[in-house]
Design a protein around this motif. Structure first.
Motif, short mmCIF file in Angstrom:
data_model
loop_
_atom_site.label_atom_id
_atom_site.label_comp_id
_atom_site.label_asym_id
_atom_site.label_seq_id
_atom_site.Cartn_x
_atom_site.Cartn_y
_atom_site.Cartn_z
N SER A 38 -2.85 17.70 4.30
CA SER A 38 -2.63 16.33 4.63
C SER A 38 -1.77 16.23 5.73
O SER A 38 -0.72 16.47 5.84
N LEU A 39 -2.14 15.00 6.77
CA LEU A 39 -1.46 14.73 7.75
C LEU A 39 -0.91 13.41 7.35
O LEU A 39 -0.27 12.91 8.32
N ASP A 40 -1.22 12.64 6.43
CA ASP A 40 -1.01 11.51 6.05
C ASP A 40 -0.30 11.26 4.65
O ASP A 40 -0.64 10.17 3.90
N SER A 41 0.59 12.36 4.32
CA SER A 41 1.17 12.23 2.97
C SER A 41 0.15 11.94 1.86
O SER A 41 0.63 11.28 0.66
N ALA A 43 -2.86 10.78 1.69
CA ALA A 43 -3.92 9.69 1.63
C ALA A 43 -5.32 10.15 1.70
O ALA A 43 -6.27 9.94 0.99
N SER A 44 -5.57 11.23 2.52
CA SER A 44 -6.58 12.20 2.83
C SER A 44 -6.13 13.48 2.93
O SER A 44 -5.12 13.75 3.32
N TRP A 45 -7.19 14.18 2.83
CA TRP A 45 -7.10 15.79 2.76
C TRP A 45 -8.20 16.51 3.48
O TRP A 45 -9.23 15.94 3.67
#
Length: 68
Positions: A38-41, A43-45
């Protein structure tokens, strides 16, 4: 699925980030494995198999681990 944390290992160039993890199966058998990041903690994978993440995850491309 069981997820294990991975830590960043070495910067090996712009397209070769490397992460390390230890999988700890609790029973003998054969297991498939894949990776997600994930690049947004969280929120999406993005999911990937042994072919990388550019084409997503395909069960046919999963890694295989055998525990005896």
């Amino acid at each position: 699925w069981t997820w294990f944390d991975a830590s960043y290992n070495v910067d090996d160039g712009p397209n070769n980030d490397e992460y390390l993890a230890t999988m700890t199966p609790t029973a003998t058998g054969t297991y498939d494995y894949a990776y997600r990041f994930s690049l947004d903690s969280g929120a999406s994978w993005a999911y990937c198999d042994v072919g990388g993440s550019s084409d997503g995850y395909d069960p046919a491309g999963a890694g295989e681990l055998t525990v005896e």
